[in-house]
Design an enzyme around this catalytic site. Structure first.
Site, PDB file in Angstrom:
ATOM      1  N   LYS A   3      -8.941  -7.129  -4.764  1.00 36.76           N
ATOM      2  CA  LYS A   3      -7.580  -7.288  -5.296  1.00 36.76           C
ATOM      3  C   LYS A   3      -6.763  -8.204  -4.383  1.00 36.76           C
ATOM      4  O   LYS A   3      -6.062  -9.097  -4.850  1.00 36.76           O
ATOM      5  CB  LYS A   3      -6.901  -5.920  -5.452  1.00 36.76           C
ATOM      6  N   GLN A  12      -4.692   3.077  -4.614  1.00 37.43           N
ATOM      7  CA  GLN A  12      -6.080   3.153  -5.077  1.00 37.43           C
ATOM      8  C   GLN A  12      -6.507   4.613  -5.229  1.00 37.43           C
ATOM      9  O   GLN A  12      -6.312   5.432  -4.330  1.00 37.43           O
ATOM     10  CB  GLN A  12      -6.985   2.410  -4.062  1.00 37.43           C
ATOM     11  N   ASP A  55      -0.184  -0.388 -12.364  1.00 41.71           N
ATOM     12  CA  ASP A  55      -1.359   0.302 -12.917  1.00 41.71           C
ATOM     13  C   ASP A  55      -1.040   0.894 -14.289  1.00 41.71           C
ATOM     14  O   ASP A  55      -1.951   1.238 -15.046  1.00 41.71           O
ATOM     15  CB  ASP A  55      -1.719   1.493 -12.010  1.00 41.71           C
TER      16      ASP A  55
HETATM   17  N1  GUN Z   1      -9.656   3.543  -9.104  1.00 47.10           N
HETATM   18  C1  GUN Z   1     -10.546   3.137 -10.061  1.00 47.10           C
HETATM   19  N2  GUN Z   1      -9.919   2.353 -10.976  1.00 47.10           N
HETATM   20  C2  GUN Z   1      -8.622   2.292 -10.594  1.00 47.10           C
HETATM   21  C3  GUN Z   1      -7.486   1.622 -11.129  1.00 47.10           C
HETATM   22  O1  GUN Z   1      -7.534   0.950 -12.173  1.00 47.10           O
HETATM   23  N3  GUN Z   1      -6.325   1.779 -10.436  1.00 47.10           N
HETATM   24  C4  GUN Z   1      -6.241   2.538  -9.307  1.00 47.10           C
HETATM   25  N4  GUN Z   1      -5.050   2.647  -8.717  1.00 47.10           N
HETATM   26  N5  GUN Z   1      -7.274   3.162  -8.784  1.00 47.10           N
HETATM   27  C5  GUN Z   1      -8.455   3.040  -9.416  1.00 47.10           C
END
Ligand code: GUN
Length: 297
Positions: free
Chosen positions: A53, A97, A120
């Site tokens: 990211k 995350q 998100d």
């Molecule tokens: N963990 C796995 N997929 C995601 C996601 O799309 N966003 C976040 N914040 N954590 C994750």
């Protein structure tokens, strides 16, 4: 003929579009969008996602920061960090995350993120707005799926979409997005899950099948009808001693056999996966626009 949906190409086009917008902002000497990603602990999969990211932000000229906190970080410390970024004008998107260590309440953390920086789309206010068809942040993977369906001009109106999997991150939001009375949606939607006695009854009637189960090769050719459009969200590791890594990544769909019956299909890797980060960048840009506009109003 089966069309293989090229998520890598579409994701790269979206990133290029965002990159030129950010270059334009830079040329005017205006603050650019910023994303902070917060991770607690040392889960290797999460570390790899968080790194990608950060890298993706850098590649399009977006400002970004990765906060990696030790596993023993308390819930209170994490909430305080979120408060700090909620009121920091350099960051327009905040992503925590998941999963978090067991001693931290995920719901409490998600609810602490300002809905206007929730890139998100997990905050209950944004989830509620999605369900009732109001302005919101669409969660990244579902948004990526809908974008692929739109860009490949796959008809959804009046079509039967079957979603296999009911997670809050993929199954529930994508079903709700495609259900809306809007262009690029307006589908008849079924969500099925592990309690179904015979899942084939549902999958066989799908015009569009979205597989988000988390089980390698779960959807087999006998479970789908001729001409189905297949979106495979799975990312599963299966052992393969012939490869240097000792494993390969496969989806939730038996690609080789299902693709013989499908009109459209997403490969794994290279289908839905690359879209998730592209949509995160897009949501951060959107958050930036909304926040900047609010300040000017
Ligand atoms: N963990 C796995 N997929 C995601 C996601 O799309 N966003 C976040 N914040 N954590 C994750």
């Amino acid at each position: 003929m089966t069309v293989v949906i090229d998520g890598k190409k579409i994701a790269s086009e979206i990133r290029e579009e965002l990159k030129s917008k950010i270059e334009w902002l830079k040329s005017l000497n205006i603050r650019v969008p910023g994303l902070v990603t917060i991770m607690v602990g040392d889960n290797p999969a999460s570390q790899s996602y968080v790194k990608s990211k950060g890298k993706a932000c850098g590649e399009i000229g977006m400002h970004s920061k990765v906060e990696i906190l030790p596993v023993e970080t308390s819930e209170q410390q994490l909430l305080e960090m979120i408060d700090f970024y909620n009121s920091n004008d350099d960051y327009h998107g905040i992503l925590v995350q998941l999963p978090l260590p067991k001693h931290i309440n995920e719901d409490k953390v998600i609810e602490r993120i300002s809905p206007s920086k929730d890139v998100d789309g997990f905050h209950p206010i944004n989830v509620g707005n999605l369900v009732i068809g109001k302005d919101t942040f669409y969660p990244c993977t579902p948004n990526g799926i809908v974008e692929l369906i739109k860009r490949y001009k796959i008809e959804t109106s009046g079509k039967h979409v079957v979603v296999v999997g009911r997670s809050n991150i993929v199954g529930k939001p994508v079903a709700n997005m495609l259900l809306q009375k809007k262009e690029g949606a307006n589908a008849i939607v079924t969500i099925c899950h592990s309690a179904a006695e015979n899942i084939s009854i549902y999958t066989k009637s799908a015009d569009i099948l979205i597989a988000a189960i988390g089980k390698a090769n779960f959807i087999t050719a006998d479970m789908v009808k001729e001409g189905v459009a297949v979106i495979d969200v799975g990312i599963n590791r299966v052992e393969d001693s012939s490869l240097p890594k000792g494993y390969k990544i496969v989806g939730d769909v038996d690609y080789v056999n299902v693709s013989k019956k499908a009109s459209f299909i997403t490969p794994v890797p290279g289908g839905v996966g690359p879209m998730t980060i592209a949509m995160l960048l897009q949501n951060t840009f959107l958050a930036y626009i909304k926040i900047t506009k609010q300040k000017l109003d």
